[in-house]
Design a protein around this motif. Structure first.
Motif, mmCIF file in Angstrom:
data_model
loop_
_atom_site.group_PDB
_atom_site.id
_atom_site.type_symbol
_atom_site.label_atom_id
_atom_site.label_comp_id
_atom_site.label_asym_id
_atom_site.label_seq_id
_atom_site.Cartn_x
_atom_site.Cartn_y
_atom_site.Cartn_z
ATOM 1 N N PHE A 8 -21.319 -11.501 18.252
ATOM 2 C CA PHE A 8 -21.420 -12.835 18.785
ATOM 3 C C PHE A 8 -20.465 -12.966 19.968
ATOM 4 C CE2 PHE A 8 -23.922 -15.214 15.732
ATOM 5 C CZ PHE A 8 -23.924 -14.374 14.651
ATOM 6 N N CYS A 9 -20.861 -13.677 20.984
ATOM 7 C CA CYS A 9 -19.985 -13.969 22.114
ATOM 8 C C CYS A 9 -19.965 -15.475 22.332
ATOM 9 C CB CYS A 9 -20.489 -13.273 23.383
ATOM 10 S SG CYS A 9 -20.491 -11.488 23.254
ATOM 11 N N THR A 10 -18.793 -16.078 22.223
ATOM 12 C CA THR A 10 -18.661 -17.522 22.377
ATOM 13 C C THR A 10 -17.703 -17.811 23.524
ATOM 14 O OG1 THR A 10 -18.928 -17.780 19.999
ATOM 15 C CG2 THR A 10 -18.087 -19.675 21.213
ATOM 16 N N PHE A 11 -18.100 -18.657 24.435
ATOM 17 C CA PHE A 11 -17.293 -18.917 25.612
ATOM 18 C C PHE A 11 -16.967 -20.390 25.740
ATOM 19 C CE2 PHE A 11 -19.510 -15.058 26.364
ATOM 20 C CZ PHE A 11 -18.613 -14.266 27.041
ATOM 21 N N VAL A 12 -15.799 -20.642 26.292
ATOM 22 C CA VAL A 12 -15.423 -22.024 26.582
ATOM 23 C C VAL A 12 -16.053 -22.475 27.890
ATOM 24 C CG1 VAL A 12 -13.494 -23.524 27.152
ATOM 25 C CG2 VAL A 12 -13.294 -21.921 25.270
ATOM 26 N N LEU A 13 -15.912 -21.663 28.926
ATOM 27 C CA LEU A 13 -16.385 -22.076 30.237
ATOM 28 C C LEU A 13 -17.436 -21.153 30.829
ATOM 29 C CD1 LEU A 13 -13.035 -23.183 31.910
ATOM 30 C CD2 LEU A 13 -14.805 -24.620 30.931
ATOM 31 N N LEU A 14 -17.602 -19.957 30.266
ATOM 32 C CA LEU A 14 -18.535 -19.009 30.860
ATOM 33 C C LEU A 14 -19.922 -19.173 30.262
ATOM 34 C CD1 LEU A 14 -16.481 -15.755 31.216
ATOM 35 C CD2 LEU A 14 -16.906 -17.543 32.885
ATOM 36 N N VAL A 15 -20.900 -18.974 31.088
ATOM 37 C CA VAL A 15 -22.285 -19.035 30.630
ATOM 38 C C VAL A 15 -22.737 -17.675 30.126
ATOM 39 C CG1 VAL A 15 -24.657 -19.481 31.317
ATOM 40 C CG2 VAL A 15 -22.835 -20.929 32.191
ATOM 41 N N SER A 16 -22.351 -16.613 30.823
ATOM 42 C CA SER A 16 -22.809 -15.266 30.479
ATOM 43 C C SER A 16 -21.719 -14.498 29.774
ATOM 44 C CB SER A 16 -23.212 -14.502 31.746
ATOM 45 O OG SER A 16 -24.254 -15.173 32.403
ATOM 46 N N ASP A 109 -13.805 -6.606 9.097
ATOM 47 C CA ASP A 109 -13.011 -5.622 9.820
ATOM 48 C C ASP A 109 -13.532 -5.464 11.252
ATOM 49 O OD1 ASP A 109 -11.821 -5.251 7.395
ATOM 50 O OD2 ASP A 109 -12.758 -3.317 6.980
ATOM 51 N N GLU A 110 -12.604 -5.201 12.169
ATOM 52 C CA GLU A 110 -12.889 -4.875 13.567
ATOM 53 C C GLU A 110 -13.330 -6.077 14.409
ATOM 54 O OE1 GLU A 110 -14.420 -0.752 14.483
ATOM 55 O OE2 GLU A 110 -15.487 -1.183 12.610
ATOM 56 N N THR A 111 -13.305 -7.276 13.851
ATOM 57 C CA THR A 111 -13.600 -8.454 14.665
ATOM 58 C C THR A 111 -12.563 -8.560 15.785
ATOM 59 O OG1 THR A 111 -14.580 -9.643 12.815
ATOM 60 C CG2 THR A 111 -13.797 -10.975 14.653
ATOM 61 N N SER A 112 -13.029 -8.862 16.978
ATOM 62 C CA SER A 112 -12.116 -8.982 18.119
ATOM 63 C C SER A 112 -12.282 -10.336 18.795
ATOM 64 C CB SER A 112 -12.385 -7.875 19.143
ATOM 65 O OG SER A 112 -13.662 -8.028 19.737
ATOM 66 N N MET A 113 -11.209 -10.784 19.444
ATOM 67 C CA MET A 113 -11.233 -12.065 20.149
ATOM 68 C C MET A 113 -10.515 -11.919 21.488
ATOM 69 S SD MET A 113 -12.030 -15.390 20.083
ATOM 70 C CE MET A 113 -11.975 -16.251 18.507
ATOM 71 N N ILE A 114 -11.166 -12.399 22.532
ATOM 72 C CA ILE A 114 -10.536 -12.524 23.850
ATOM 73 C C ILE A 114 -10.414 -14.018 24.142
ATOM 74 C CG2 ILE A 114 -10.699 -12.035 26.320
ATOM 75 C CD1 ILE A 114 -12.587 -9.687 25.555
ATOM 76 N N VAL A 115 -9.193 -14.493 24.288
ATOM 77 C CA VAL A 115 -8.945 -15.890 24.646
ATOM 78 C C VAL A 115 -8.203 -15.887 25.981
ATOM 79 C CG1 VAL A 115 -7.809 -18.055 24.027
ATOM 80 C CG2 VAL A 115 -8.838 -16.615 22.239
ATOM 81 N N ALA A 116 -8.835 -16.451 26.998
ATOM 82 C CA ALA A 116 -8.230 -16.447 28.335
ATOM 83 C C ALA A 116 -8.177 -17.852 28.902
ATOM 84 C CB ALA A 116 -9.039 -15.530 29.262
ATOM 85 N N PRO A 165 -11.829 -14.530 33.790
ATOM 86 C CA PRO A 165 -12.276 -15.926 33.686
ATOM 87 C C PRO A 165 -11.844 -16.564 32.377
ATOM 88 C CG PRO A 165 -14.063 -14.495 34.406
ATOM 89 C CD PRO A 165 -12.953 -13.602 33.947
ATOM 90 N N GLN A 166 -11.712 -17.869 32.394
ATOM 91 C CA GLN A 166 -11.374 -18.604 31.176
ATOM 92 C C GLN A 166 -12.495 -18.413 30.153
ATOM 93 O OE1 GLN A 166 -10.499 -22.697 31.886
ATOM 94 N NE2 GLN A 166 -10.035 -23.168 29.750
ATOM 95 N N GLN A 167 -12.108 -18.137 28.908
ATOM 96 C CA GLN A 167 -13.121 -17.860 27.898
ATOM 97 C C GLN A 167 -12.509 -17.801 26.512
ATOM 98 O OE1 GLN A 167 -14.170 -13.492 27.582
ATOM 99 N NE2 GLN A 167 -13.137 -13.458 29.582
ATOM 100 N N GLU A 168 -13.381 -17.889 25.520
ATOM 101 C CA GLU A 168 -13.108 -17.478 24.153
ATOM 102 C C GLU A 168 -14.296 -16.620 23.738
ATOM 103 O OE1 GLU A 168 -12.193 -20.204 21.110
ATOM 104 O OE2 GLU A 168 -10.439 -21.067 22.134
ATOM 105 N N THR A 169 -14.052 -15.364 23.537
ATOM 106 C CA THR A 169 -15.138 -14.417 23.240
ATOM 107 C C THR A 169 -14.859 -13.743 21.912
ATOM 108 O OG1 THR A 169 -15.393 -13.976 25.600
ATOM 109 C CG2 THR A 169 -16.453 -12.457 24.081
ATOM 110 N N LEU A 170 -15.734 -13.980 20.968
ATOM 111 C CA LEU A 170 -15.630 -13.359 19.648
ATOM 112 C C LEU A 170 -16.688 -12.278 19.531
ATOM 113 C CD1 LEU A 170 -14.357 -13.601 16.724
ATOM 114 C CD2 LEU A 170 -16.398 -14.935 16.170
ATOM 115 N N ARG A 171 -16.283 -11.100 19.104
ATOM 116 C CA ARG A 171 -17.236 -10.010 18.900
ATOM 117 C C ARG A 171 -17.047 -9.409 17.509
ATOM 118 N NH1 ARG A 171 -15.969 -9.108 24.489
ATOM 119 N NH2 ARG A 171 -17.835 -8.981 25.815
#
Length: 754
Positions: A8-16, A109-116, A165-171
């Protein structure tokens, strides 16, 4: 909310998903400035007590950012004073709220998050593996790619400005087990780590590990115990044998658990892998003692025990280990091959709940996809009824074909099929023949991490980044490879089975595309030239092989010695190519039988059926005609088949060979072995020592079937002291309704000088 089993990819401000910017053209006020005009704008911050892998992630991020931009980011502990903007990597105190969120949502396990944000970035995982994924995804979105396990095979873009870019990305990985290399041919390079390990990290392979390989009885109770304890081992044919265990013997069970428990405590320090493989040795000689026979179901026709059905014996023994593990190591599962040694689910025993069923994509077509009607698809449907997790063993780097193995079209359908049907992991026995099979290796890791990957877009991305101006002809090249494989016949990892697929016309088309790409790459220069040369060298291995095979067929029609000389030359080119230092153990994997196969192709093409003084050996498996086109002086009534020379029902065939002693004469000659569907095939073997002389019958089973053939057959009395002899093999398919296959023979002996 838990995100389980899917990316899953979830973003605050990004569309793609995954759009990070290189350079200033995409920057906005909300972006995090990492590097600007070649100058570092941020500091990497790791936990005070950073783990090995958190430090590794930080150092890798530092290294690649420097390679891209020239700016070296500082790495500091969270307790250090930092005035610049921060990029937190791992389980820092600053990232504790994000970690709590990941845990509270029951992410696996292995869930990752990018918060920018504009002033801070967090790269964090629910565990160290997740942190590694977050780090490498940022690098990937900068444009880094790990296509080949070499420096030239790694794409590192160049830009003096980097922003996130500003984002919250969950994978979350689609599969808990994503493993894909059967052997490692390059050691870890402490300087640059352009290795198979780095390739695996960059492509997000990993997940659960397991103990025991795939055939583990030998590790639990080694055959070295046989002399002291023969009763621990399999009983069949009236005696004990060391090939398998007597799994109902209480002493065997105790010894197996003792071995396993010692390994867990000593080697794994009480923290074992998630999977413990309790699977038989690589043969089907299972125990048939009275106690083991109690676990053998009756035959469906009511004619006694079905001793070929081993699955109840396998499951019952694994259940014993599973019960022990559940008590002492509840996080662990047992696993075993479910459809390799036997077909169908158990009839007498119910598998333990802490079992992962390991299903193999073995002995069936690899090119035309898995569904409910295929062997593996049927096994998946049967075993998933228990509700246990499934684990698939497949082959996306062929152990039998060292050149082309275009399976992307099958991979693109099979991986989603596995996922849809409850598979939690996939292991591909990927023999790394990088020269001709690399596209498989570029696609399958991506799909295993994210089953929703657009495969066509990912291949386009690869061609564009890796080949630059040569992208379009290489895309056409790969597309044609996949088309001919998908539209061709079934494939079972036998190299010769691809001969009808890669016809002279197909090879001409492939050659045209890759030569066009090569020209464009050379005109542009590095790094595209070097990349193209490696891929072209891999193409030539296949080109030479299939050209040689089709020339062999012309030689059978003309007996033109110039054609045979060309065949020898082509096999010699293959032999020389794989041994060149820059290609050795890179174009192909050399740890299996491939080098021996290449040597045999060259040697047999060169010497044929003429033998110099000394020991000689002649053998042929007949797959797709084998060497009959080069060496048989007569061949009639026989059809090139997938497993040998086929005969239609109620038909007959003949092979005649002329064997010659060079500067000598035959001292001995023994027909050591013959292989085929012996219940259906009758054989008549005859020898003569003069071209127009009478045939002397050696043995005949034309009417009784070759299962009664008295092998080995000593031809010495007939051929001794002659410098030449002819061997005739007459074959008869006694079956009335189906094809039978003759699958090879072996002739040995001695030649002495006159």
């Amino acid at each position: 909310m838990a995100f389980v089993g899917k990316s899953f990819c979830t973003f605050v401000l990004l569309v793609s998903c995954g759009i990070l910017s290189l350079g200033t053209s995409f920057a906005s006020a909300d972006d995090f400035d990492l590097v600007k005009d070649g100058q570092a704008q941020a500091t990497i911050v790791v936990p005070v007590q950073a783990s090995i892998w958190e430090m590794f992630a930080a150092e890798r991020f530092q290294r690649y950012v420097e390679k891209i931009s020239g700016a070296k980011l500082a790495i500091k502990k969270e307790s250090d004073a930092v005035s610049e903007k921060k990029i937190f990597i791992g389980h820092t105190r600053a990232s504790s709220d994000i970690l709590k969120r990941l845990i509270d949502q029951n992410n696996p396990d292995e869930t990752s998050m990018i918060v920018a944000k504009s002033d801070v970035v967090h790269l964090i995982g629910i565990d160290d593996e997740g942190t590694m994924h977050a780090t490498y995804f940022v690098l990937e979105d900068f444009g880094c790619r790990w296509y080949f396990p070499t420096e030239w095979g790694t794409v590192i873009p160049q830009s003096k400005t980097l922003t996130i870019p500003q984002q919250e990305t969950l994978r979350v990985p689609s599969f808990k087990i994503r493993s894909g290399i059967a052997s490692v041919s390059v050691n870890e390079d402490n300087d640059a780590s352009w290795t198979l390990w780095e390739w695996g990290r960059g492509n997000h392979l990993g997940g659960w590990t397991w103990w025991g390989g795939g055939h583990s009885y030998e590790y639990l109770v080694p055959a070295s115990n046989f002399d002291a304890h023969p009763e621990w081992f399999a009983f069949y044919d009236g005696a004990r044998h060391p090939d398998q265990l007597c799994t109902t013997n209480p002493e065997v069970r105790n010894q197996a658990w003792k071995t396993l428990e010692a390994m867990i405590k000593d080697h794994y320090k009480g923290k074992p892998p998630r999977l413990i493989c309790i699977s038989p040795n690589d043969n089907n000689n299972f125990c048939q003692c009275p106690n083991c026979l109690k676990l053998v179901p009756e035959r469906s026709d009511g004619k006694g025990k079905d001793v070929t059905n081993s699955i109840d014996r396998i499951v019952e023994f694994a259940n014993f280990i599973a019960e022990k593990l559940a008590k002492d190591y509840p996080q662990c599962y047992v696993t075993y091959y479910c459809n390799y040694h036997s077909v169908g689910t158990p009839k007498l025993v119910t598998p333990a709940k802490n079992t992962v069923f390991w299903l193999t994509h073995w002995a069936e077509d690899q090119f035309h996809g898995i569904n409910e009607t295929t062997r593996l698809g049927n096994a998946i449907c049967e075993w998933k009824k228990y509700g246990n997790p499934l684990f698939v063993y497949t082959y996306w780097g062929s152990y039998g074909s060292y050149h082309f193995w275009p399976a992307v079209h099958a991979i693109a359908g099979d991986i989603p099929y596995f996922y849809k049907n409850g598979t939690i992991g996939v292991y591909s026995e990927t023999h790394p023949h990088w020269g001709g099979q690399h596209l498989n290796f570029i696609v399958f890791p991506r799909l295993l991490f994210d089953v929703n990957t657009d495969v066509e877009a990912w291949i386009d991305d690869f061609c564009s980044r890796f080949y630059g101006p040569a992208a379009q002809p290489m895309r056409d090249y790969y597309r044609r490879l996949e088309q001919v494989a998908q539209s061709g016949p079934a494939q079972y990892h036998e190299i010769a089975q691809l001969i009808p697929v890669f016809t002279p016309q197909v090879m001409k088309e492939l050659r045209r595309n890759i030569l066009k790409a090569r020209k464009l790459a050379h005109e542009t220069g590095e790094p595209y030239r070097q990349r193209m040369e490696f891929v072209y060298a891999g193409f030539e291995l296949g080109d030479w092989y299939f050209t040689a095979k089709h020339l062999e067929r012309r030689y059978a029609q003309t007996r033109d010695p110039a054609i045979r000389a060309r065949v020898v030359d082509l096999y010699g080119k293959i032999r020389e190519r794989i041994n060149r230092p820059e290609y050795k153990n890179k174009l192909i994997e050399e740890t299996l039988s491939v080098p021996a196969t290449i040597e045999n192709d060259y040697a047999f093409a060169k010497t044929g059926t003429t033998f110099a003084p000394g020991n000689f050996r002649y053998t042929d498996s007949f797959i797709q005609g084998g060497r009959t086109y080069l060496d048989a002086v007569k061949r009639s009534g026989l059809i090139d088949g997938w497993w040998g020379l086929d005969m239609d029902s109620s038909s007959e065939g003949t092979l005649i060979y002329k064997f010659k002693a060079e500067k000598g004469m035959f001292k001995t000659s023994i027909l050591k072995s013959m292989n085929g569907a012996w219940e259906q095939i009758g054989v008549d073997i005859a020898v003569r020592t003069a071209e127009n002389g009478p045939w002397k019958s050696v043995t005949s089973t034309l009417e009784s079937g070759a299962s009664s053939l008295p092998l080995p057959i000593d031809l010495t009395q007939t051929v001794k002291d002659n410098d030449v002899f002819w061997l005739r093999i007459n074959l008869k398919n006694r079956a009335k309704t189906y094809i039978a296959a003759f699958m090879g023979f072996e002739l040995t002996g001695d030649v002495v000088q006159k």
